[in-house]
Write a protein that holds these residues in place. Structure first.
Motif, PDB file in Angstrom:
ATOM      1  N   THR A 132      69.564  34.505 -69.253  1.00 42.46           N
ATOM      2  CA  THR A 132      69.209  33.830 -70.505  1.00 42.46           C
ATOM      3  C   THR A 132      67.988  34.474 -71.149  1.00 42.46           C
ATOM      4  OG1 THR A 132      70.124  31.734 -69.707  1.00 42.46           O
ATOM      5  CG2 THR A 132      68.574  31.614 -71.535  1.00 42.46           C
ATOM      6  N   GLN A 133      67.008  34.849 -70.344  1.00 48.37           N
ATOM      7  CA  GLN A 133      65.820  35.504 -70.875  1.00 48.37           C
ATOM      8  C   GLN A 133      66.179  36.813 -71.581  1.00 48.37           C
ATOM      9  OE1 GLN A 133      62.879  36.914 -68.003  1.00 48.37           O
ATOM     10  NE2 GLN A 133      61.230  36.336 -69.388  1.00 48.37           N
ATOM     11  N   LYS A 134      67.086  37.590 -70.994  1.00 50.73           N
ATOM     12  CA  LYS A 134      67.523  38.843 -71.624  1.00 50.73           C
ATOM     13  C   LYS A 134      68.283  38.571 -72.922  1.00 50.73           C
ATOM     14  CE  LYS A 134      67.806  41.504 -67.320  1.00 50.73           C
ATOM     15  NZ  LYS A 134      68.697  42.218 -66.377  1.00 50.73           N
ATOM     16  N   LEU A 135      69.136  37.545 -72.880  1.00 46.17           N
ATOM     17  CA  LEU A 135      69.888  37.192 -74.083  1.00 46.17           C
ATOM     18  C   LEU A 135      68.950  36.751 -75.199  1.00 46.17           C
ATOM     19  CD1 LEU A 135      72.817  35.136 -72.484  1.00 46.17           C
ATOM     20  CD2 LEU A 135      72.927  37.478 -73.350  1.00 46.17           C
ATOM     21  N   LEU A 136      67.951  35.958 -74.838  1.00 44.33           N
ATOM     22  CA  LEU A 136      67.002  35.448 -75.828  1.00 44.33           C
ATOM     23  C   LEU A 136      66.177  36.589 -76.437  1.00 44.33           C
ATOM     24  CD1 LEU A 136      65.125  32.145 -75.666  1.00 44.33           C
ATOM     25  CD2 LEU A 136      63.791  34.181 -76.154  1.00 44.33           C
ATOM     26  N   ASN A 137      65.766  37.528 -75.598  1.00 47.04           N
ATOM     27  CA  ASN A 137      65.001  38.676 -76.101  1.00 47.04           C
ATOM     28  C   ASN A 137      65.815  39.507 -77.088  1.00 47.04           C
ATOM     29  OD1 ASN A 137      62.791  37.965 -74.549  1.00 47.04           O
ATOM     30  ND2 ASN A 137      63.325  39.331 -72.853  1.00 47.04           N
ATOM     31  N   PHE A 138      67.131  39.522 -76.905  1.00 51.07           N
ATOM     32  CA  PHE A 138      68.010  40.237 -77.825  1.00 51.07           C
ATOM     33  C   PHE A 138      68.246  39.440 -79.103  1.00 51.07           C
ATOM     34  CE2 PHE A 138      72.302  40.721 -79.544  1.00 51.07           C
ATOM     35  CZ  PHE A 138      72.369  42.079 -79.792  1.00 51.07           C
ATOM     36  N   SER A 139      68.549  38.133 -78.968  1.00 54.43           N
ATOM     37  CA  SER A 139      69.060  37.342 -80.094  1.00 54.43           C
ATOM     38  C   SER A 139      67.978  36.745 -80.984  1.00 54.43           C
ATOM     39  CB  SER A 139      69.955  36.213 -79.571  1.00 54.43           C
ATOM     40  OG  SER A 139      71.087  36.736 -78.908  1.00 54.43           O
ATOM     41  N   TYR A 140      66.885  36.245 -80.415  1.00 53.09           N
ATOM     42  CA  TYR A 140      65.913  35.515 -81.237  1.00 53.09           C
ATOM     43  C   TYR A 140      65.275  36.369 -82.329  1.00 53.09           C
ATOM     44  CZ  TYR A 140      65.717  30.650 -79.794  1.00 53.09           C
ATOM     45  OH  TYR A 140      66.003  29.319 -79.637  1.00 53.09           O
ATOM     46  N   PRO A 141      64.911  37.635 -82.076  1.00 56.86           N
ATOM     47  CA  PRO A 141      64.410  38.454 -83.188  1.00 56.86           C
ATOM     48  C   PRO A 141      65.441  38.611 -84.302  1.00 56.86           C
ATOM     49  CG  PRO A 141      63.841  39.466 -81.098  1.00 56.86           C
ATOM     50  CD  PRO A 141      64.790  38.348 -80.786  1.00 56.86           C
ATOM     51  N   ARG A 142      66.707  38.713 -83.949  1.00 59.71           N
ATOM     52  CA  ARG A 142      67.775  38.834 -84.943  1.00 59.71           C
ATOM     53  C   ARG A 142      67.995  37.516 -85.667  1.00 59.71           C
ATOM     54  NH1 ARG A 142      68.321  42.414 -81.044  1.00 59.71           N
ATOM     55  NH2 ARG A 142      69.233  44.467 -81.500  1.00 59.71           N
ATOM     56  N   PHE A 143      67.897  36.407 -84.942  1.00 66.76           N
ATOM     57  CA  PHE A 143      68.019  35.096 -85.580  1.00 66.76           C
ATOM     58  C   PHE A 143      66.904  34.891 -86.607  1.00 66.76           C
ATOM     59  CE2 PHE A 143      70.253  33.132 -81.635  1.00 66.76           C
ATOM     60  CZ  PHE A 143      71.464  33.641 -82.063  1.00 66.76           C
ATOM     61  N   ARG A 144      65.709  35.347 -86.275  1.00 66.75           N
ATOM     62  CA  ARG A 144      64.577  35.183 -87.201  1.00 66.75           C
ATOM     63  C   ARG A 144      64.805  35.978 -88.482  1.00 66.75           C
ATOM     64  NH1 ARG A 144      61.344  35.407 -82.127  1.00 66.75           N
ATOM     65  NH2 ARG A 144      60.644  33.268 -81.746  1.00 66.75           N
ATOM     66  N   MET A 145      65.459  37.109 -88.369  1.00 60.55           N
ATOM     67  CA  MET A 145      65.769  37.904 -89.569  1.00 60.55           C
ATOM     68  C   MET A 145      66.783  37.170 -90.455  1.00 60.55           C
ATOM     69  SD  MET A 145      65.962  41.742 -87.923  1.00 60.55           S
ATOM     70  CE  MET A 145      66.409  42.492 -89.473  1.00 60.55           C
ATOM     71  N   LEU A 146      67.685  36.404 -89.823  1.00 64.99           N
ATOM     72  CA  LEU A 146      68.682  35.654 -90.584  1.00 64.99           C
ATOM     73  C   LEU A 146      68.070  34.483 -91.349  1.00 64.99           C
ATOM     74  CD1 LEU A 146      71.657  35.460 -88.030  1.00 64.99           C
ATOM     75  CD2 LEU A 146      71.506  36.880 -90.070  1.00 64.99           C
ATOM     76  N   LEU A 147      66.953  33.949 -90.832  1.00 60.76           N
ATOM     77  CA  LEU A 147      66.343  32.771 -91.456  1.00 60.76           C
ATOM     78  C   LEU A 147      65.954  33.025 -92.907  1.00 60.76           C
ATOM     79  CD1 LEU A 147      64.049  31.445 -88.556  1.00 60.76           C
ATOM     80  CD2 LEU A 147      66.267  30.550 -89.284  1.00 60.76           C
TER      81      LEU A 147
END
Length: 333
Positions: free
Chosen positions: A281-296
């Motif tokens: 989950t930590q690896k997934l979060l490190n990948f996805s959260y920066p990309r999610f923030r760009m979508l905001l």
């Protein structure tokens, strides 16, 4: 019947997890230990009711119709017409505010009056806004599920929709087979499950299974989940323009995004990261959260994951679910 009994036992163990941790934070300091135990019992009973209703927990969280979640009546936890009860709703109102999310919106760790939706309702009432808050939290639902819920609601001019997302969109539900997917993804899931099963008997297959998981299956799942979330955001925007309701997408916080952690929160994080699922989950979060923030910035979003970054208060019950004070802080955002 035996299969359902096994599923019920697993569901009970899973739903009790938040309350069983020796490191867990008390979800509501104002409640006695007996009250907290009663709340845990009611949460377990509600989960069992869902499993019995569907016959399988995976089917329960995959369901596209939240109104089919069975009702439940307890001292602290109540579900009415398929929705978690929100307290202090005004008898008359001009606007409806829907909160769509997963278990972190359902808030099974706290009583009805201390959920995110109930605390937001209190703030709205104090501000003299004529609006009612509706809790569409559903255990395990992804953005795609919530969009389907949204399409089935009678949304229109004047309504406001808050879409809570982040953790269930990381891709780990795809890995566990707990969300509806395309035929190609289901084939990858079957390959993964088969390799895991036979790796118990052959050491070479164990190595092949691990290579497949970390080099192929996990990266694919996280990318698939991200693109599915991005497409769901586009569809939400189109639906909003078509029906005339307003919306906000909110990136949820978790213990990994909290910078200042209390000693007990550090223990919880260590406990979570000591397990394989936590490290993945930590690896997934490190990948996805920066990309999610760009979508905001593209979809009128709010980054609530940063709202708890600097607080030194204990606000997490486990790595992702909030206690009553955490819900109050998020409601203010």
């Amino acid at each position: 019947n035996n299969r359902i009994k096994r599923v019920l036992i697993k569901a009970e163990q899973k739903s009790s997890q938040n309350f069983a941790h020796p490191e867990s934070v008390i979800s509501d300091p104002s409640m006695t230990q007996d009250d907290l135990r009663q709340l845990a019992i009611e949460y377990d009973e509600h989960v069992k009711l869902c499993v019995t209703h569907y016959g399988n927990w995976s089917i329960a969280i995959k369901s596209e119709d939240p109104m089919h979640m069975p009702d439940y009546q307890g001292q602290f936890l109540n579900v009415l017409s398929g929705l978690r009860v929100t307290t202090n709703q005004p008898p008359q109102f001009k606007q409806r505010l829907y909160i769509f999310g997963g278990s972190t919106v359902f808030c099974g760790e706290v009583s009805d009056s201390l959920t995110l939706s109930s605390q937001l309702q209190v703030l709205i009432n104090k501000a003299n806004y004529s609006a009612t808050v509706i809790n569409f939290g559903r255990h395990g639902s992804t953005f795609r599920n919530r969009l389907l819920f949204c399409e089935r609601c009678n949304l229109g001019e004047g309504d406001i929709v808050l879409f809570w997302f982040g953790v269930n969109e990381l891709g780990w539900k795809l890995m566990e087979g707990k969300t509806q997917v395309s035929f190609f993804v289901s084939i990858l899931q079957k390959i993964s499950e088969t390799l895991k099963f036979f790796s118990k008997y052959l050491a070479l297959l164990d190595l092949v299974s691990k290579i497949f998981q970390f080099l192929i299956f996990h990266p694919f799942c996280r990318s698939y989940a991200y693109f599915e979330t991005r497409q769901s955001l586009k569809n939400l925007k189109k639906l909003s323009e078509l029906r005339g309701f307003k919306y906000k997408v909110i990136l949820q916080p978790n213990l990994l995004t909290k910078k200042i952690r209390t000693p007990r929160e550090d223990l919880m994080l260590q406990f979570f990261l000591s397990r394989a699922k936590g490290r993945i989950t930590q690896k997934l979060l490190n990948f996805s959260y920066p990309r999610f923030r760009m979508l905001l910035s593209q979809f009128d979003g709010v980054d609530a994951s940063l709202s708890l970054t600097q607080t030194d208060r204990e606000v997490f019950v486990d790595w992702v679910h909030l206690n009553s004070e955490g819900n109050q802080l998020i409601a203010r955002v």
